[in-house]
Design a protein around this motif. Structure first.
Motif, PDB file in Angstrom:
ATOM      1  N   ALA A  42     -20.898 -33.183 -73.448  1.00 18.87           N
ATOM      2  CA  ALA A  42     -19.593 -32.812 -73.979  1.00 18.87           C
ATOM      3  C   ALA A  42     -19.686 -32.687 -75.498  1.00 18.87           C
ATOM      4  O   ALA A  42     -20.586 -33.264 -76.124  1.00 18.87           O
ATOM      5  CB  ALA A  42     -18.558 -33.865 -73.603  1.00 18.87           C
ATOM      6  N   PRO A  43     -18.762 -31.953 -76.122  1.00 19.88           N
ATOM      7  CA  PRO A  43     -18.800 -31.793 -77.580  1.00 19.88           C
ATOM      8  C   PRO A  43     -18.796 -33.136 -78.295  1.00 19.88           C
ATOM      9  O   PRO A  43     -17.977 -34.004 -78.005  1.00 19.88           O
ATOM     10  CB  PRO A  43     -17.519 -31.004 -77.868  1.00 19.88           C
ATOM     11  N   LYS A  90     -11.427 -32.918 -63.755  1.00 15.62           N
ATOM     12  CA  LYS A  90     -10.559 -33.489 -64.773  1.00 15.62           C
ATOM     13  C   LYS A  90     -10.927 -32.901 -66.137  1.00 15.62           C
ATOM     14  O   LYS A  90     -12.065 -32.454 -66.331  1.00 15.62           O
ATOM     15  CB  LYS A  90     -10.753 -35.012 -64.822  1.00 15.62           C
ATOM     16  N   PRO A  91     -10.012 -32.916 -67.078  1.00 15.19           N
ATOM     17  CA  PRO A  91     -10.336 -32.412 -68.423  1.00 15.19           C
ATOM     18  C   PRO A  91     -11.570 -33.096 -69.021  1.00 15.19           C
ATOM     19  O   PRO A  91     -12.344 -32.449 -69.738  1.00 15.19           O
ATOM     20  CB  PRO A  91      -9.072 -32.726 -69.226  1.00 15.19           C
ATOM     21  N   GLU A  92     -11.776 -34.356 -68.711  1.00 17.60           N
ATOM     22  CA  GLU A  92     -12.937 -35.069 -69.255  1.00 17.60           C
ATOM     23  C   GLU A  92     -14.262 -34.629 -68.638  1.00 17.60           C
ATOM     24  O   GLU A  92     -15.326 -35.067 -69.077  1.00 17.60           O
ATOM     25  CB  GLU A  92     -12.772 -36.591 -69.115  1.00 17.60           C
ATOM     26  N   ASP A  93     -14.214 -33.771 -67.623  1.00 14.33           N
ATOM     27  CA  ASP A  93     -15.435 -33.189 -67.067  1.00 14.33           C
ATOM     28  C   ASP A  93     -15.907 -31.980 -67.881  1.00 14.33           C
ATOM     29  O   ASP A  93     -16.985 -31.433 -67.607  1.00 14.33           O
ATOM     30  CB  ASP A  93     -15.213 -32.759 -65.617  1.00 14.33           C
ATOM     31  N   THR A  94     -15.102 -31.560 -68.842  1.00 13.24           N
ATOM     32  CA  THR A  94     -15.474 -30.422 -69.675  1.00 13.24           C
ATOM     33  C   THR A  94     -16.764 -30.716 -70.435  1.00 13.24           C
ATOM     34  O   THR A  94     -16.864 -31.729 -71.137  1.00 13.24           O
ATOM     35  CB  THR A  94     -14.346 -30.100 -70.674  1.00 13.24           C
ATOM     36  N   ALA A  95     -17.736 -29.837 -70.270  1.00 17.87           N
ATOM     37  CA  ALA A  95     -19.049 -30.042 -70.896  1.00 17.87           C
ATOM     38  C   ALA A  95     -19.948 -28.860 -70.560  1.00 17.87           C
ATOM     39  O   ALA A  95     -19.614 -28.033 -69.705  1.00 17.87           O
ATOM     40  CB  ALA A  95     -19.700 -31.332 -70.396  1.00 17.87           C
ATOM     41  N   VAL A  96     -21.096 -28.818 -71.227  1.00 18.94           N
ATOM     42  CA  VAL A  96     -22.168 -27.919 -70.804  1.00 18.94           C
ATOM     43  C   VAL A  96     -23.007 -28.689 -69.787  1.00 18.94           C
ATOM     44  O   VAL A  96     -23.445 -29.815 -70.064  1.00 18.94           O
ATOM     45  CB  VAL A  96     -23.047 -27.472 -71.992  1.00 18.94           C
ATOM     46  N   TYR A  97     -23.191 -28.100 -68.639  1.00 22.87           N
ATOM     47  CA  TYR A  97     -23.936 -28.734 -67.559  1.00 22.87           C
ATOM     48  C   TYR A  97     -25.347 -28.149 -67.513  1.00 22.87           C
ATOM     49  O   TYR A  97     -25.528 -26.928 -67.476  1.00 22.87           O
ATOM     50  CB  TYR A  97     -23.222 -28.533 -66.231  1.00 22.87           C
ATOM     51  N   VAL A 101     -18.674 -25.638 -68.401  1.00 26.27           N
ATOM     52  CA  VAL A 101     -17.545 -25.920 -67.511  1.00 26.27           C
ATOM     53  C   VAL A 101     -16.387 -26.398 -68.382  1.00 26.27           C
ATOM     54  O   VAL A 101     -16.530 -27.371 -69.120  1.00 26.27           O
ATOM     55  CB  VAL A 101     -17.916 -26.994 -66.474  1.00 26.27           C
ATOM     56  N   THR A 102     -15.269 -25.703 -68.275  1.00 23.17           N
ATOM     57  CA  THR A 102     -14.081 -26.068 -69.037  1.00 23.17           C
ATOM     58  C   THR A 102     -12.942 -26.338 -68.069  1.00 23.17           C
ATOM     59  O   THR A 102     -12.598 -25.484 -67.253  1.00 23.17           O
ATOM     60  CB  THR A 102     -13.672 -24.946 -70.004  1.00 23.17           C
ATOM     61  N   VAL A 103     -12.393 -27.543 -68.146  1.00 25.52           N
ATOM     62  CA  VAL A 103     -11.284 -27.941 -67.282  1.00 25.52           C
ATOM     63  C   VAL A 103     -10.038 -28.066 -68.156  1.00 25.52           C
ATOM     64  O   VAL A 103      -9.925 -28.984 -68.974  1.00 25.52           O
ATOM     65  CB  VAL A 103     -11.569 -29.267 -66.555  1.00 25.52           C
TER      66      VAL A 103
END
Length: 123
Positions: free
Chosen positions: A40-41, A86-93, A119-121
């Motif tokens: 995540a950022p 969830k929004p907290e799953d937002t990250a580069v996978y 992935v952006t939630v």
């Protein structure tokens, strides 16, 4: 050369689902353990889920019950089914795989990373 190519990322609303794919290509003898990681950022890369060559899986506590890792050995592909995002799953996978390849006259075990898929939630 062995390459991992991820696909399936994108924008999804909270509660939605995505399925990531990781295709392994190139000259190799076998794929041992494989896994998905995310970054995540502003945060360090962290493991999300791993799967052994025998199919044993392991998950981060934050995704247990929501994410499922699987592999299709015939297609040399690893998947990550993500539900109830969830929004907290937002990250580069990122996909990671340990492959056995023939190089310089012997078998070698090499860990390979993909280029990542975002992935952006968000609503």
């Amino acid at each position: 050369q062995v390459q991992l190519v991820e696909s399936g990322g994108g924008l999804v609303q909270p509660g939605g689902s995505l399925r990531l794919s990781c295709a392994v290509s190139g000259m190799f003898f076998s794929i041992n353990a494989a896994g998905w990681y995310r970054q995540a950022p502003g945060k360090q890369r962290e493991p999300v889920a791993t799967i052994t060559s025998g199919g044993t899986t392991n998950y981060a506590d934050s995704v247990k019950g929501r994410f499922t890792i699987s592999r299709d050995n015939a297609k040399n592909t690893v998947y990550l089914q993500m539900n109830s995002l969830k929004p907290e799953d937002t990250a580069v996978y990122y996909c990671n795989a340990g492959v056995v390849m023939w190089a310089s006259g012997s078998y070698k075990y090499v860990e390979v990373w993909g280029q990542g898929t975002l992935v952006t939630v968000s609503s």
